[in-house]
Design a protein around this motif. Structure first.
Motif, PDB file in Angstrom:
ATOM      1  N   ASN A 236       0.815  -1.205   0.000  1.00  0.00           N
ATOM      2  CA  ASN A 236       0.000   0.000   0.000  1.00  0.00           C
ATOM      3  C   ASN A 236       0.855   1.264   0.000  1.00  0.00           C
ATOM      4  OD1 ASN A 236      -2.579  -1.232   0.004  1.00  0.00           O
ATOM      5  ND2 ASN A 236      -2.385  -1.676   2.189  1.00  0.00           N
ATOM      6  N   GLU A 237       2.017   1.216   0.680  1.00  0.00           N
ATOM      7  CA  GLU A 237       2.871   2.395   0.756  1.00  0.00           C
ATOM      8  C   GLU A 237       3.395   2.777  -0.624  1.00  0.00           C
ATOM      9  OE1 GLU A 237       3.110  -0.293   2.572  1.00  0.00           O
ATOM     10  OE2 GLU A 237       2.909   0.292   4.684  1.00  0.00           O
ATOM     11  N   ALA A 238       3.888   1.794  -1.368  1.00  0.00           N
ATOM     12  CA  ALA A 238       4.381   2.082  -2.719  1.00  0.00           C
ATOM     13  C   ALA A 238       3.242   2.504  -3.633  1.00  0.00           C
ATOM     14  CB  ALA A 238       5.098   0.860  -3.288  1.00  0.00           C
ATOM     15  N   ASP A 239       2.082   1.913  -3.460  1.00  0.00           N
ATOM     16  CA  ASP A 239       0.922   2.257  -4.273  1.00  0.00           C
ATOM     17  C   ASP A 239       0.536   3.717  -4.049  1.00  0.00           C
ATOM     18  OD1 ASP A 239      -1.268   1.939  -5.971  1.00  0.00           O
ATOM     19  OD2 ASP A 239      -2.577   1.289  -4.334  1.00  0.00           O
ATOM     20  N   ALA A 240       0.501   4.130  -2.770  1.00  0.00           N
ATOM     21  CA  ALA A 240       0.127   5.506  -2.454  1.00  0.00           C
ATOM     22  C   ALA A 240       1.227   6.490  -2.821  1.00  0.00           C
ATOM     23  CB  ALA A 240      -0.200   5.623  -0.964  1.00  0.00           C
ATOM     24  N   GLY A 241       2.480   6.085  -2.641  1.00  0.00           N
ATOM     25  CA  GLY A 241       3.594   7.002  -2.861  1.00  0.00           C
ATOM     26  C   GLY A 241       4.046   7.100  -4.299  1.00  0.00           C
ATOM     27  N   CYS A 242       3.517   6.239  -5.156  1.00  0.00           N
ATOM     28  CA  CYS A 242       3.957   6.223  -6.556  1.00  0.00           C
ATOM     29  C   CYS A 242       2.728   6.113  -7.461  1.00  0.00           C
ATOM     30  CB  CYS A 242       4.898   5.040  -6.758  1.00  0.00           C
ATOM     31  SG  CYS A 242       5.893   5.116  -8.244  1.00  0.00           S
ATOM     32  N   PRO A 243       1.916   7.179  -7.508  1.00  0.00           N
ATOM     33  CA  PRO A 243       0.668   7.104  -8.278  1.00  0.00           C
ATOM     34  C   PRO A 243       0.884   6.960  -9.773  1.00  0.00           C
ATOM     35  CG  PRO A 243       1.075   9.342  -7.515  1.00  0.00           C
ATOM     36  CD  PRO A 243       2.094   8.470  -6.846  1.00  0.00           C
ATOM     37  N   ILE A 244       2.055   7.386 -10.259  1.00  0.00           N
ATOM     38  CA  ILE A 244       2.384   7.237 -11.673  1.00  0.00           C
ATOM     39  C   ILE A 244       3.715   6.495 -11.774  1.00  0.00           C
ATOM     40  CG2 ILE A 244       2.966   8.420 -13.817  1.00  0.00           C
ATOM     41  CD1 ILE A 244       1.198  10.740 -12.895  1.00  0.00           C
ATOM     42  N   VAL A 245       3.733   5.414 -12.535  1.00  0.00           N
ATOM     43  CA  VAL A 245       4.965   4.662 -12.776  1.00  0.00           C
ATOM     44  C   VAL A 245       5.402   4.962 -14.201  1.00  0.00           C
ATOM     45  CG1 VAL A 245       6.050   2.399 -12.854  1.00  0.00           C
ATOM     46  CG2 VAL A 245       4.285   2.865 -11.141  1.00  0.00           C
ATOM     47  N   GLN A 246       6.449   5.751 -14.320  1.00  0.00           N
ATOM     48  CA  GLN A 246       6.907   6.198 -15.635  1.00  0.00           C
ATOM     49  C   GLN A 246       7.251   5.002 -16.523  1.00  0.00           C
ATOM     50  OE1 GLN A 246       6.942   9.497 -16.349  1.00  0.00           O
ATOM     51  NE2 GLN A 246       7.447   9.056 -18.483  1.00  0.00           N
ATOM     52  N   GLY A 247       6.685   4.987 -17.724  1.00  0.00           N
ATOM     53  CA  GLY A 247       6.987   3.945 -18.701  1.00  0.00           C
ATOM     54  C   GLY A 247       6.064   2.748 -18.659  1.00  0.00           C
ATOM     55  N   ALA A 248       5.287   2.603 -17.594  1.00  0.00           N
ATOM     56  CA  ALA A 248       4.404   1.437 -17.474  1.00  0.00           C
ATOM     57  C   ALA A 248       3.206   1.573 -18.401  1.00  0.00           C
ATOM     58  CB  ALA A 248       3.936   1.267 -16.039  1.00  0.00           C
ATOM     59  N   SER A 249       2.814   0.474 -19.034  1.00  0.00           N
ATOM     60  CA  SER A 249       1.605   0.489 -19.849  1.00  0.00           C
ATOM     61  C   SER A 249       0.394   0.043 -19.040  1.00  0.00           C
ATOM     62  CB  SER A 249       1.771  -0.405 -21.082  1.00  0.00           C
ATOM     63  OG  SER A 249       1.770  -1.769 -20.728  1.00  0.00           O
ATOM     64  N   ALA A 250       0.649  -0.501 -17.838  1.00  0.00           N
ATOM     65  CA  ALA A 250      -0.427  -0.848 -16.907  1.00  0.00           C
ATOM     66  C   ALA A 250       0.128  -0.705 -15.499  1.00  0.00           C
ATOM     67  CB  ALA A 250      -0.929  -2.266 -17.145  1.00  0.00           C
ATOM     68  N   ARG A 251      -0.682  -0.209 -14.607  1.00  0.00           N
ATOM     69  CA  ARG A 251      -0.328  -0.073 -13.184  1.00  0.00           C
ATOM     70  C   ARG A 251      -1.419  -0.757 -12.390  1.00  0.00           C
ATOM     71  NH1 ARG A 251      -1.597   2.710  -8.838  1.00  0.00           N
ATOM     72  NH2 ARG A 251       0.012   3.495  -7.396  1.00  0.00           N
ATOM     73  N   ILE A 252      -1.072  -1.840 -11.713  1.00  0.00           N
ATOM     74  CA  ILE A 252      -2.072  -2.692 -11.074  1.00  0.00           C
ATOM     75  C   ILE A 252      -1.789  -2.802  -9.583  1.00  0.00           C
ATOM     76  CG2 ILE A 252      -3.130  -4.984 -11.047  1.00  0.00           C
ATOM     77  CD1 ILE A 252      -2.207  -5.275 -13.984  1.00  0.00           C
ATOM     78  N   PRO A 253      -2.601  -2.205  -8.721  1.00  0.00           N
ATOM     79  CA  PRO A 253      -2.447  -2.401  -7.277  1.00  0.00           C
ATOM     80  C   PRO A 253      -2.767  -3.845  -6.905  1.00  0.00           C
ATOM     81  CG  PRO A 253      -3.757  -0.437  -7.745  1.00  0.00           C
ATOM     82  CD  PRO A 253      -3.642  -1.216  -9.031  1.00  0.00           C
TER      83      PRO A 253
END
Length: 232
Positions: free
Chosen positions: A168-185
């Motif tokens: 949850n910490e990384a999910d909240a602290g990194c709302p945008i992952v540069q270069g990712a085509s999908a971001r899945i919590p």
């Protein structure tokens, strides 16, 4: 969905290349997929759909598993993901790990992976003081160099990958992952809270296998989706 061929005509060739302990371990987890917690179903389905949309036989397809320290859950996730991909005949799907505040590959994580049958050998190199590099292997021709690092480290894919946010910490602290085509919590509980307690090994095993079941379910569903698309 993009047109794609089903996985190789001999989809389990890569399964035969797994070490016997890991093949047996994956078989046990695969027989117990009903134990997956409901909270992980949506993320598993989303990841499987992403794989089915992007998979091309023989072409690498990347996922980066992200947690805060890149010491426990993200390394368990990348390792169990690579095992699941090989078990289901899609070793082109390659898992990497990274963090938002990297620390070190935790010795308890090393022990949990070794107990399942992974080879985890120190290379003798350190990426920073107290941050050793390990060679993690899971079968014939299957290995990766693993150490704690930022998810954006140059050794990881830089574009077109799926980012799996397993804390949850990384999910909240990194709302945008540069270069990712999908971001899945895809959050899992941190085994760190049980460190130095009598049952810490049991809790690391529990987390390893919980993540492993999810990864196996993802590969199983992705294979089914690819087969359906090919049959249209």
């Amino acid at each position: 969905m993009n047109p794609a061929s089903p996985p190789n005509a001999t989809p389990f060739e890569s399964r035969s290349r797994l070490t016997q302990p890991l093949r047996l371990h994956a078989e046990r987890l695969d027989a117990d997929l009903q134990a997956i917690a409901p909270r992980h179903h949506e993320a598993a389905n989303a990841f499987a759909r992403w794989i089915a949309e992007h998979y091309q036989p023989g072409e690498p397809l990347h996922a980066v598993v992200v947690c805060t320290g890149n010491s426990r859950r993200s390394i368990l996730g990348s390792s169990m993901g690579n095992l699941a991909a090989a078990f289901y005949g899609m070793p082109e799907i390659r898992f990497h790990s990274g963090g938002t505040e990297p620390s070190a590959f935790n010795p308890r994580t090393v022990s949990a992976l070794e107990a399942a049958g992974f080879g985890v050998e120190p290379t003798g190199a350190e990426k920073a003081p107290g941050n050793p590099e390990y060679r993690v292997s899971w079968g014939d021709g299957f290995e990766v160099l693993e150490f704690s690092k930022l998810y954006s480290d140059p050794v990881n894919p830089q574009e077109g990958f799926a980012a799996l946010m397993v804390c949850n910490e990384a999910d909240a602290g990194c709302p945008i992952v540069q270069g990712a085509s999908a971001r899945i919590p895809m959050p899992f509980d941190d085994p760190k809270e049980f460190d130095d307690q009598p049952y810490e090994a049991e809790k690391y095993t529990e987390r390893r296998d919980e993540i492993g079941r999810v990864m196996l379910s993802v590969m199983k569903l992705a294979q089914e989706l690819i087969a359906r698309a090919s049959a249209r």
